[in-house]
Design a protein around this motif. Structure first.
Motif, PDB file in Angstrom:
ATOM      1  N   PRO A  33       0.829  -1.219   0.000  1.00 12.14           N
ATOM      2  CA  PRO A  33       0.000   0.000   0.000  1.00 12.14           C
ATOM      3  C   PRO A  33       0.856   1.259   0.000  1.00 12.14           C
ATOM      4  CG  PRO A  33      -0.849  -1.599   1.586  1.00 12.14           C
ATOM      5  CD  PRO A  33       0.467  -2.132   1.102  1.00 12.14           C
ATOM      6  N   TRP A  34       0.347   2.274  -0.662  1.00 11.35           N
ATOM      7  CA  TRP A  34       1.056   3.548  -0.758  1.00 11.35           C
ATOM      8  C   TRP A  34       1.064   4.243   0.597  1.00 11.35           C
ATOM      9  CZ3 TRP A  34       1.427   6.666  -5.732  1.00 11.35           C
ATOM     10  CH2 TRP A  34       1.510   5.822  -6.835  1.00 11.35           C
ATOM     11  N   LYS A  35       2.051   5.121   0.752  1.00 10.45           N
ATOM     12  CA  LYS A  35       2.146   5.928   1.970  1.00 10.45           C
ATOM     13  C   LYS A  35       1.946   7.397   1.595  1.00 10.45           C
ATOM     14  CE  LYS A  35       5.296   2.757   4.344  1.00 10.45           C
ATOM     15  NZ  LYS A  35       6.626   2.614   5.004  1.00 10.45           N
ATOM     16  N   LYS A  36       1.061   8.040   2.312  1.00 12.70           N
ATOM     17  CA  LYS A  36       0.728   9.437   2.055  1.00 12.70           C
ATOM     18  C   LYS A  36       1.767  10.351   2.704  1.00 12.70           C
ATOM     19  CE  LYS A  36      -2.824  12.844   3.252  1.00 12.70           C
ATOM     20  NZ  LYS A  36      -1.934  13.581   4.179  1.00 12.70           N
ATOM     21  N   ASN A  37       2.196  11.373   1.959  1.00 11.28           N
ATOM     22  CA  ASN A  37       3.105  12.343   2.557  1.00 11.28           C
ATOM     23  C   ASN A  37       2.307  13.498   3.162  1.00 11.28           C
ATOM     24  OD1 ASN A  37       2.430  14.179   0.436  1.00 11.28           O
ATOM     25  ND2 ASN A  37       3.970  13.232  -0.874  1.00 11.28           N
ATOM     26  N   MET A  38       3.015  14.390   3.833  1.00 15.16           N
ATOM     27  CA  MET A  38       2.354  15.451   4.588  1.00 15.16           C
ATOM     28  C   MET A  38       1.762  16.536   3.685  1.00 15.16           C
ATOM     29  SD  MET A  38       5.760  17.370   6.058  1.00 15.16           S
ATOM     30  CE  MET A  38       4.767  18.612   6.849  1.00 15.16           C
ATOM     31  N   PHE A  39       2.150  16.583   2.426  1.00 11.41           N
ATOM     32  CA  PHE A  39       1.662  17.624   1.525  1.00 11.41           C
ATOM     33  C   PHE A  39       0.442  17.189   0.709  1.00 11.41           C
ATOM     34  CE2 PHE A  39       6.281  18.219   1.994  1.00 11.41           C
ATOM     35  CZ  PHE A  39       6.284  19.485   2.557  1.00 11.41           C
ATOM     36  N   THR A  40       0.089  15.924   0.758  1.00 10.11           N
ATOM     37  CA  THR A  40      -1.039  15.421  -0.015  1.00 10.11           C
ATOM     38  C   THR A  40      -2.327  15.608   0.774  1.00 10.11           C
ATOM     39  OG1 THR A  40       0.407  13.756  -1.014  1.00 10.11           O
ATOM     40  CG2 THR A  40      -1.960  13.438  -1.241  1.00 10.11           C
ATOM     41  N   PRO A  41      -3.346  16.210   0.169  1.00  6.60           N
ATOM     42  CA  PRO A  41      -4.614  16.385   0.897  1.00  6.60           C
ATOM     43  C   PRO A  41      -5.338  15.062   1.098  1.00  6.60           C
ATOM     44  CG  PRO A  41      -4.815  17.143  -1.383  1.00  6.60           C
ATOM     45  CD  PRO A  41      -3.370  16.818  -1.165  1.00  6.60           C
ATOM     46  N   GLU A  42      -6.306  15.094   1.973  1.00  9.15           N
ATOM     47  CA  GLU A  42      -7.082  13.896   2.272  1.00  9.15           C
ATOM     48  C   GLU A  42      -8.065  13.603   1.131  1.00  9.15           C
ATOM     49  OE1 GLU A  42      -6.664  11.857   4.701  1.00  9.15           O
ATOM     50  OE2 GLU A  42      -5.197  13.018   5.847  1.00  9.15           O
ATOM     51  N   ASN A  43      -8.310  12.311   0.922  1.00 10.26           N
ATOM     52  CA  ASN A  43      -9.292  11.911  -0.081  1.00 10.26           C
ATOM     53  C   ASN A  43     -10.701  12.319   0.341  1.00 10.26           C
ATOM     54  OD1 ASN A  43      -7.281  10.711  -1.624  1.00 10.26           O
ATOM     55  ND2 ASN A  43      -7.575   8.700  -0.696  1.00 10.26           N
ATOM     56  N   ARG A  44     -11.540  12.527  -0.675  1.00 12.47           N
ATOM     57  CA  ARG A  44     -12.944  12.872  -0.440  1.00 12.47           C
ATOM     58  C   ARG A  44     -13.821  11.897  -1.230  1.00 12.47           C
ATOM     59  NH1 ARG A  44     -13.497  19.286  -1.168  1.00 12.47           N
ATOM     60  NH2 ARG A  44     -15.501  18.802  -0.149  1.00 12.47           N
ATOM     61  N   PRO A  45     -14.018  10.688  -0.699  1.00 12.23           N
ATOM     62  CA  PRO A  45     -14.778   9.666  -1.443  1.00 12.23           C
ATOM     63  C   PRO A  45     -16.212  10.086  -1.734  1.00 12.23           C
ATOM     64  CG  PRO A  45     -13.580   8.712   0.416  1.00 12.23           C
ATOM     65  CD  PRO A  45     -13.536  10.196   0.581  1.00 12.23           C
ATOM     66  N   ASP A  46     -16.805  10.926  -0.871  1.00  7.79           N
ATOM     67  CA  ASP A  46     -18.180  11.333  -1.099  1.00  7.79           C
ATOM     68  C   ASP A  46     -18.337  12.160  -2.371  1.00  7.79           C
ATOM     69  OD1 ASP A  46     -16.586  13.254   0.091  1.00  7.79           O
ATOM     70  OD2 ASP A  46     -18.268  14.279   1.060  1.00  7.79           O
ATOM     71  N   LYS A  47     -17.262  12.814  -2.806  1.00  7.78           N
ATOM     72  CA  LYS A  47     -17.281  13.599  -4.043  1.00  7.78           C
ATOM     73  C   LYS A  47     -16.506  12.921  -5.165  1.00  7.78           C
ATOM     74  CE  LYS A  47     -17.846  18.103  -1.822  1.00  7.78           C
ATOM     75  NZ  LYS A  47     -17.332  19.502  -1.746  1.00  7.78           N
ATOM     76  N   GLY A  48     -16.029  11.706  -4.914  1.00  2.08           N
ATOM     77  CA  GLY A  48     -15.278  10.991  -5.934  1.00  2.08           C
ATOM     78  C   GLY A  48     -13.900  11.575  -6.204  1.00  2.08           C
ATOM     79  N   GLU A  49     -13.296  12.209  -5.201  1.00  2.00           N
ATOM     80  CA  GLU A  49     -11.978  12.821  -5.360  1.00  2.00           C
ATOM     81  C   GLU A  49     -10.957  12.017  -4.547  1.00  2.00           C
ATOM     82  OE1 GLU A  49     -12.295  16.873  -4.166  1.00  2.00           O
ATOM     83  OE2 GLU A  49     -13.694  17.425  -5.764  1.00  2.00           O
TER      84      GLU A  49
END
Length: 328
Positions: free
Chosen positions: A219-235
């Protein structure tokens, strides 16, 4: 013989006497001071308290030897900080040497897995065992669930903006072992941003059974500059494997489809909206050699600066004589 003495009349002598008296009376006399100056007399010193000179061990400040000192400010906390910089840089450089050895061994182990034949992906995959099979080539059969497709991005390819297409691969609908489907997540590849809608890339949506060859990845690891996913909007800004698996009801297994199309094939796939997979190679960054050169270079440079500050030769005006201040 006749006498030569001069004879003066009596009235002339009287006139001369009057002139002398009047001249004496008309001369101004000096005024007397209200406080007449006292004559200088040497008085004996007072003996009501002892004097320092009475002590036979008394030493005057003029008798103490002079002390040569550096002029200007003394070295303060700045010198301590300057001394810590080369030490810290040396430690970090040594740590990067160890990281270089670790990364080189890791890449060699992954490249050894790439040359092995593809391994059929088992129906059930233990997520804890994926670490030992990272970059292992696998083969899986099934049908894509395009209704559960997710786009992760934005991602750049050859200067053009786009997305990664992540589609669940349903390998055994219903489950032959009675435990449900064995669905895994497949990163099919990159598509252009202008073809992000499925209706604009129908040729990139196969409906029958497909054979997927790719790399089993951790699994990928998120860095501190990447925003959180928004599954409710498909982002989705990064592939959160566990989150995507819960949304699609699949296993937390991530497979990256591999292919090596030539230039013309890649252009045709891009125009039709067919996802372009990644090549079967290890794409881990290995910049530790540059970090080693940077940290060791900084350690040498700051060490020279520290030596120049501490051993700086004095100038003509950088030294002065300071007398000893001990009065005892």
């Amino acid at each position: 013989m006749k006498s030569t003495a001069f004879w003066l009349p009596r009235h002339s002598l009287a006139r001369q006497a009057e002139r002398s008296i009047s001249r004496h009376i008309a001369r101004p006399r000096p005024l007397l001071s209200a406080h007449p100056r006292r004559p200088f007399t040497q008085t004996a010193p007072r003996r009501d308290r002892p004097q320092p000179g009475d002590d036979p061990n008394f030493t005057s400040i003029l008798d103490n030897p002079p002390e040569l000192v550096r002029a200007g400010r003394r070295h303060g906390p700045g010198l301590i900080i300057l001394a810590l910089i080369p030490v810290t840089a040396l430690v970090l450089g040594t740590w990067q040497v160890q990281r270089l050895g670790w990364k080189t061994e890791l890449i060699a182990r992954f490249e050894d897995r790439l040359v092995q034949p593809p391994l059929p992906l088992p129906p059930r995959v233990d997520p804890a065992a994926i670490h030992d099979f990272d970059f292992r080539r696998v083969v899986a059969r099934g049908r894509y669930r395009h209704d559960l497709e997710m786009l992760v991005g934005p991602r750049m390819r050859d200067g053009e903006d786009g997305f990664m297409v992540v589609t669940p691969l349903e390998r055994d609908p219903g489950g032959s072992d009675g435990r449900g489907s064995t669905t895994v997540l497949v990163n099919r590849g990159w598509v252009s941003k202008k073809l992000r809608r499925q209706k604009d890339r129908l040729e990139g949506l196969p409906t029958g059974e497909v054979v997927v060859e790719g790399l089993l990845r951790e699994p990928w690891k998120k860095n501190m500059f990447t925003p959180e996913n928004r599954p409710d909007k498909g982002e989705f800004y990064f592939p959160d494997v566990k989150q995507m698996a819960e949304l699609t009801g699949s296993q937390a297994v991530w497979v990256e489809q591999t292919m090596e199309p030539d230039l013309m094939e890649a252009l045709e796939m891009q125009s039709k909206g067919i996802p372009i997979g990644r090549p079967a190679e290890v794409n881990l960054r290995n910049n530790h050699a540059q970090y080693i050169f940077t940290w060791y270079g900084l350690a040498v440079a700051t060490s020279i600066m520290f030596y120049m500050v501490v051993k700086k030769p004095p100038t003509d005006m950088s030294r002065r004589i300071r007398m000893n201040k001990e009065w005892s």
